[in-house]
Write an enzyme that holds these catalytic residues in place. Structure first.
Site, PDB file in Angstrom:
ATOM      1  N   CYS A  24      37.208  27.187 -18.332  1.00  0.00           N
ATOM      2  CA  CYS A  24      37.331  26.632 -16.979  1.00  0.00           C
ATOM      3  C   CYS A  24      38.719  26.049 -16.714  1.00  0.00           C
ATOM      4  CB  CYS A  24      36.255  25.588 -16.721  1.00  0.00           C
ATOM      5  SG  CYS A  24      34.615  26.310 -16.603  1.00  0.00           S
ATOM      6  N   HIS A  73      36.422  29.681   0.990  1.00  0.00           N
ATOM      7  CA  HIS A  73      37.594  30.521   0.754  1.00  0.00           C
ATOM      8  C   HIS A  73      38.880  29.703   0.629  1.00  0.00           C
ATOM      9  CE1 HIS A  73      34.746  33.665   1.748  1.00  0.00           C
ATOM     10  NE2 HIS A  73      35.560  34.490   1.126  1.00  0.00           N
ATOM     11  N   GLU A 112      27.335  24.748  -8.881  1.00  0.00           N
ATOM     12  CA  GLU A 112      28.549  25.476  -9.234  1.00  0.00           C
ATOM     13  C   GLU A 112      28.221  26.915  -9.623  1.00  0.00           C
ATOM     14  OE1 GLU A 112      32.100  24.984 -12.489  1.00  0.00           O
ATOM     15  OE2 GLU A 112      31.263  23.188 -11.580  1.00  0.00           O
TER      16      GLU A 112
END
Length: 122
Positions: A24, A73, A112
């Site tokens: 990550c 986005h 998530e």
């Protein structure tokens, strides 16, 4: 009579956790889900909102502009100004953004991934 409402929103966004000791740390993206939870006493008994704590459309009118401006986005490190935008910190950030406009807000839950979520409830 206390009631609780949940309204779900989705967005696509990238982030990276610069101090993480795993994958990550690299730039990556998710299909996020967020649930906004409001609660209170059912007090509207007359008129067009009779029987409602709050109209779901009112919740959407508050949340959608934040989703569009900062989340969908977007790269969360940039738009939220969080250096390390974990789901925990993102849920807290969202709560702080929404609470002034949504006084009945009790929690924000952020998914998530399809198997990992965080709920911030101060």
């Amino acid at each position: 009579m206390k009631v609780t409402l949940r309204k779900q929103f989705t967005f696509e966004a990238s982030h990276q956790l610069p101090n993480h000791d795993g994958k990550c740390q690299r730039l990556h993206g998710h299909s996020w889900k967020m649930r906004v939870v409001v609660a209170g006493d059912l007090i509207t008994m007359n008129g067009p909102k009779a029987g409602m704590l709050m109209d779901y459309a009112e919740i959407s009118a508050i949340v959608k502009p934040i989703v569009e401006k900062y989340l969908d986005h977007h790269h969360l490190n940039e738009t939220t100004k969080l250096e390390n935008p974990t789901s925990e910190l993102l849920s807290m950030w969202l709560y702080e953004m929404l609470k002034p406009q949504l006084p009945l807000l009790v929690s924000v839950e952020v998914d998530e991934t399809c198997t990992s979520s965080c709920c911030f409830e101060p």
